[in-house]
Structures are given as structure tokens and as C-alpha cells.
Design an enzyme around this catalytic site. Structure first.
Site, mmCIF file in Angstrom:
data_model
loop_
_atom_site.group_PDB
_atom_site.id
_atom_site.type_symbol
_atom_site.label_atom_id
_atom_site.label_comp_id
_atom_site.label_asym_id
_atom_site.label_seq_id
_atom_site.Cartn_x
_atom_site.Cartn_y
_atom_site.Cartn_z
ATOM 1 N N LYS A 115 5.226 -7.154 -19.157
ATOM 2 C CA LYS A 115 4.229 -6.215 -20.058
ATOM 3 C C LYS A 115 5.193 -4.974 -20.827
ATOM 4 O O LYS A 115 4.941 -4.622 -22.009
ATOM 5 C CB LYS A 115 3.301 -5.438 -19.182
ATOM 6 C CG LYS A 115 2.262 -6.433 -18.769
ATOM 7 C CD LYS A 115 1.199 -5.723 -17.820
ATOM 8 C CE LYS A 115 0.076 -6.670 -17.482
ATOM 9 N NZ LYS A 115 0.669 -7.879 -16.529
ATOM 10 N N GLU A 199 -0.063 4.402 -17.279
ATOM 11 C CA GLU A 199 -0.813 4.610 -18.596
ATOM 12 C C GLU A 199 -2.321 4.899 -18.419
ATOM 13 O O GLU A 199 -2.885 5.166 -17.542
ATOM 14 C CB GLU A 199 -0.964 3.269 -19.326
ATOM 15 C CG GLU A 199 -1.758 2.105 -18.896
ATOM 16 C CD GLU A 199 -1.997 0.881 -19.646
ATOM 17 O OE1 GLU A 199 -0.656 0.500 -20.483
ATOM 18 O OE2 GLU A 199 -2.776 0.001 -19.414
ATOM 19 N N HIS A 234 -10.823 -8.478 -11.298
ATOM 20 C CA HIS A 234 -9.729 -8.466 -12.507
ATOM 21 C C HIS A 234 -9.821 -9.771 -12.826
ATOM 22 O O HIS A 234 -8.821 -10.240 -13.786
ATOM 23 C CB HIS A 234 -8.568 -7.860 -12.093
ATOM 24 C CG HIS A 234 -8.441 -6.413 -11.900
ATOM 25 N ND1 HIS A 234 -9.085 -5.250 -12.398
ATOM 26 C CD2 HIS A 234 -8.318 -5.788 -10.525
ATOM 27 C CE1 HIS A 234 -9.016 -4.286 -11.706
ATOM 28 N NE2 HIS A 234 -8.569 -4.433 -10.581
ATOM 29 N N ARG A 291 0.172 -19.455 -23.401
ATOM 30 C CA ARG A 291 0.019 -20.707 -23.048
ATOM 31 C C ARG A 291 -1.756 -20.878 -23.641
ATOM 32 O O ARG A 291 -2.325 -19.907 -24.209
ATOM 33 C CB ARG A 291 -0.119 -20.842 -21.701
ATOM 34 C CG ARG A 291 -1.196 -19.653 -21.000
ATOM 35 C CD ARG A 291 -1.234 -19.769 -19.426
ATOM 36 N NE ARG A 291 -1.741 -18.551 -18.803
ATOM 37 C CZ ARG A 291 -2.781 -18.244 -18.873
ATOM 38 N NH1 ARG A 291 -4.047 -18.773 -19.540
ATOM 39 N NH2 ARG A 291 -3.292 -16.956 -18.157
#
Length: 480
Positions: A115, A199, A234, A291
């Protein structure tokens, strides 16, 4: 490309093979001992056992899969999703053996697999990003400094993460240290990499992603968006296309941003750029999945495009056969992931024997399926049985058809997410489009499904009683 090996199992293996056969390409399945009699093994032209049931002794054995491919003179390897699909070393090894990897180059997989590296790559392309730090940290003092600058709540997230692992929401300052420790520990355990970043946590977030496809001739197209906000732990359960809240202008802006992300890492093939959207319709780059996605069928339904066929054509070096202006949204599509999970018990896996397993059929109903009646659901792999997809001219029509399809999908022997899917489709928040990634937390509980089932049983009993009383009124004449 005359022969493709699919380095996967279940519904996605069959999905890829269907398109390959349509294109006149022979197929090779690999399987573990647990999957010896699985439908994907029977569907392929050739099949080879590669190991014991656990995935680290079978489906994750990249070198063994490549050896099988070389022995059977395979031209290309399609990784599906999961397992080795985002393993840069595997992609490299496939290419080095002279076999085409039907996916992006290893550089793109590596960049977007982190990330932090992904944020660094897209920084120069003016892509909106959530406020926070774009470097890995482990010390709490730095985390406190960042959190104070951007304001609480904050999200601590594993750099190498996925599937909700190594992720912690911190609401207030005094919880930051424990949140950091748990996120780092979980990330280290899950990925072997404890690096995290901090963040701003986007409240009331929507999870909206853009499908992209890029060829080796510099063309990058987007195939519009998918709404994936209904999640548990999630992870997505219900997806749809298009989103009910995007305006044409916002759709275009997100599509352009997604193609820029793809260009930032010299992307080739099918990929998905994921964004978070806040309550004010501001969108922020989240990550790129290098993908084919589980939910790709909803995009296929609204665009009329076979994404696997495009993957194969791009891998063969062909130019994408359409321009951006050729692509249009037609109708609306819904997808429910049918997991062998118990929605009445925190969505825990439910393994067992599929005593009854009958698929729904009809216009506008598609089932990407990997199981058959009488099979056992193995404990070794992701518990998804199939993907149930419906298509209608409108969102309301797609929802209505999904409810019909759920009703007609007959499964006995394991618990599934079918009742949860019906709950979502019938809920006013979902039907109105006024929902976010907290849908399960805000609206769902097992008791609500139990109440619904009880009410339906009472209605059925009353109807049966009414019919019995009506039948008694009929004068039955004697027969000679």
C-alpha cells in the site's frame, strides 16, 4: 495460445475454462487430493493432482504447477484470484520458463502489493488520497504526532495487508498505543511484515472500485464501477454495478483516476482500482488489486464484455478491440457471494455435506458455481460455494430477481449466506441506496432473520389453515 493451465480451483477455475473453451483453447486443471472429484477437474480437458489438501501443499506450490505446465506443453497460466494470483515471484518464474502469465507483470504486482509503494507510485498522477503518512512506521510517538495533525478517528493499516488483517480503527488518543501494537502484531503474523501506516479514518465510507483493462500497446480502459460496500469482517458479500450514487461526472472522474493508477505501474491485463468515498462524495485512492476480482461478473453483465476473454487476448499481445467511447452501461447487476458460512453465528465457516444442492435458473440469473450435490465442503479453502448474479433493466428489477433466485437456490447440509443476502435485498437502507460499509454493524443481527423466518412461518401456517377450511367446503360427490 492453444493450451491454458488454470492455477486455481472451484468456481473461478470453471469460469476461466468456459471462456478458454469458447475461444478454442484446451484447458488443464490442477487439483489437491481433497478436490479429486471436484467439478473443475471434470470440466477440464486434462487434470493433474499436485498435492495434499492444505493449500501450502498444493495450490500454493508454484514450482510444481510450473513443472506440470511445462510437461503438458502449456502456453499460458491463468491464476484466477487468491492463491498465487498476486505473487510476483510466481509471475516472474512463469515468464522465465517461457510460459505466458495471464496477468500483469511482476513489477506492477510488487508495487501495488504494498500500500505504501502504491501510494508513492500514484503520487505524481494527482490521484486523491486519504490524509495521512505515506511511509511505514512502528513507533507510537510518530503515530501520535500524525494522528494529532490529521485528527481522530484514524485508521492503522498494514502496508502488506488485505482482507481486514492488520487493520485497527482508533477513535481517541488514549487507544492509539494499544491499536498500534495489535495492528503490528497481526500484520507480522499474517504477512511477515509488521510495517503499518496511519491515515484519517473516513466516516460513513462507501467502497467503490473501478474495473480497468490495459494492453501492451499503451491502451488503458475503464469498465465503470462496482459498489462493494456491504461487507462482513472487511470482506465483501454483496456487490453491484453500477453504483446507485454516482453521477456521470463523478463516474468519469473516478474512471480517469483509475486509468492513471494503472499507467503509474505500467499495468497490463485486468485490474481493479479501489476507492473510498465519503458522505460528501469525495473519493480517495485505497489500493489496486492486480488480478481478476471475485465480483467481475456484474461488470460483464452491464457492459456485455467477457473480461476473461480480454485477459487472454491481451496476454497474447493483441490490441484491446474497443475504445473508451464504445463502452456503455446497460441495465443493473447484483452479486451475492454464496459462502458456506453461518450468518446466525458471526458468519463462521459451516463445513459439511451438500445433501441438497440445486441452482436457480431463469432469464437474468447467472450462477458461477464450483460445487455439486453430494459433495463435501472442505475446511482447507475459502468457503465460497458460488456467486449468484442477477441482471435487470433497473436496480429494482435486479434486486427483485435476486430475491427470487435466493428463494429458488436449494441448499441443505451446510449453513450459507443466502438468508443474509435476502435480508440485504429487502432492507430499506439498501433498497434506497442510503448505506455504507457499516451496513452489517448498523442494521444486521441474527435475531432479525429469526424474526423474519418466524413471521413467514406464521403466514404460511395461516395460509395452509385457510386452504384446509376452503377445501372442507367442497362437496365431494361419491364415485360409482
Amino acid at each position: 495460445m492453444k493450451k491454458i493451465l488454470v492455477a486455481n480451483r472451484g468456481e473461478i477455475a470453471i469460469r476461466v475454462m468456459r471462456t478458454a473453451k469458447k475461444m478454442g483453447i484446451r484447458t488443464v486443471a490442477v487439483f489437491s487430493e481433497a478436490d479429486r472429484n471436484a467439478p473443475h477437474v471434470q470440466f477440464a480437458d486434462e487434470a493433474v493432482c499436485i498435492g495434499e489438501a492444505p493449500s501450502n501443499q498444493s495450490y500454493l506450490l508454484g514450482d510444481k504447477i510450473i513443472d506440470v505446465a511445462k510437461e503438458l506443453q502449456v502456453d499460458g497460466i491463468h491464476p484466477g484470484y487468491g492463491f498465487l494470483s498476486e505473487n510476483a515471484d510466481f509471475a516472474d518464474a512463469v515468464e522465465k520458463k517461457g510460459i505466458t502469465f495471464i496477468g500483469p507483470k511482476s513489477k506492477a504486482i510488487r508495487v501495488m502489493g504494498s500500500k505504501l509503494a502504491a501510494k508513492e507510485a500514484v503520487k505524481a498522477y494527482d490521484i486523491p488520497m486519504v490524509p495521512g503518512i505515506d511511509e511505514a512506521i512502528t513507533d507510537v510517538a510518530t503515530a501520535h504526532k500524525i494522528a494529532d495533525e490529521i485528527g481522530y478517528p484514524v485508521l492503522i493499516k498494514a502496508s502488506a495487508g488485505g482482507g481486514g488483517k492488520g487493520m485497527r480503527i482508533v477513535e481517541k488518543k488514549e487507544d492509539l498505543e494499544s491499536g498500534m501494537e495489535r495492528a503490528i502484531s497481526e500484520a507480522t503474523s499474517a504477512f511477515g511484515d509488521g510495517s503499518v501506516f496511519v491515515e484519517k479514518y473516513v466516516t460513513s465510507p462507501r467502497h467503490i472500485e473501478i474495473q480497468v483493462m490495459a494492453d501492451t500497446h499503451g491502451n488503458v480502459l475503464h469498465f465503470f464501477e462496482r459498489e462493494c460496500s456491504v461487507q462482513r469482517r472487511h470482506q465483501k458479500v454483496v456487490e453491484e454495478a453500477p453504483s446507485s450514487i454516482l453521477t456521470p461526472a463523478l463516474r468519469e472522474a473516478m474512471g480517469v483516476a483509475a486509468t492513471k493508477v494503472a499507467r503509474a505501474c505500467d499495468y497490463v491485463g485486468a485490474g481493479t482500482v479501489e476507492f473510498l468515498m465519503d458522505a460528501d462524495l469525495n473519493f480517495y485512492f485505497l489500493e489496486m488489486n492486480t488480478r481478476l476480482q471475485v465480483e467481475h461478473p456484474v461488470t460483464e453483465m452491464i457492459t456485455g464484455v467477457d473480461l476473461v476473454e480480454l485477459q487472454i487476448k491481451v496476454a497474447r499481445g493483441e490490441i484491446l478491440p474497443m475504445k473508451q467511447e464504445d463502452l456503455q452501461i446497460n441495465g443493473h447487476a447484483m452479486e451475492l457471494r454464496v459462502y458456506a458460512e453461518d450468518p446466525m453465528n458471526d458468519f463462521l465457516p459451516s463445513v459439511g455435506n451438500l445433501e441438497t444442492y440445486q441452482l436457480p435458473v431463469g432469464d437474468g440469473i447467472r450462477v458461477d458455481n464450483g460445487f455439486e450435490e453430494g459433495m463435501n465442503v472442505p475446511i482447507y479453502y475459502d468457503p465460497m460455494l458460488s456467486k449468484l448474479i442477477t441482471y435487470g433493466k433497473t436496480r429494482e428489477e435486479a434486486i427483485g430477481l435476486m430475491l427470487v433466485a435466493i428463494r429458488d437456490y436449494k441448499i441443505k447440509g451446510v449453513r450459507t449466506t443466502l438468508p443474509f443476502g435476502a435480508f440485504v435485498m429487502e432492507h430499506e437502507a439498501f433498497r434506497s441506496g442510503n448505506f455504507d460499509t457499516h451496513f452489517v454493524k448498523n442494521y444486521y443481527s441474527p435475531e432479525k432473520i429469526m424474526e423474519k423466518n418466524k413471521a413467514e412461518a406464521e403466514i404460511a401456517a395461516l395460509m395452509a389453515l385457510y386452504q384446509y377450511l376452503e377445501d372442507q367446503k367442497i362437496i365431494k360427490l361419491p364415485t360409482n
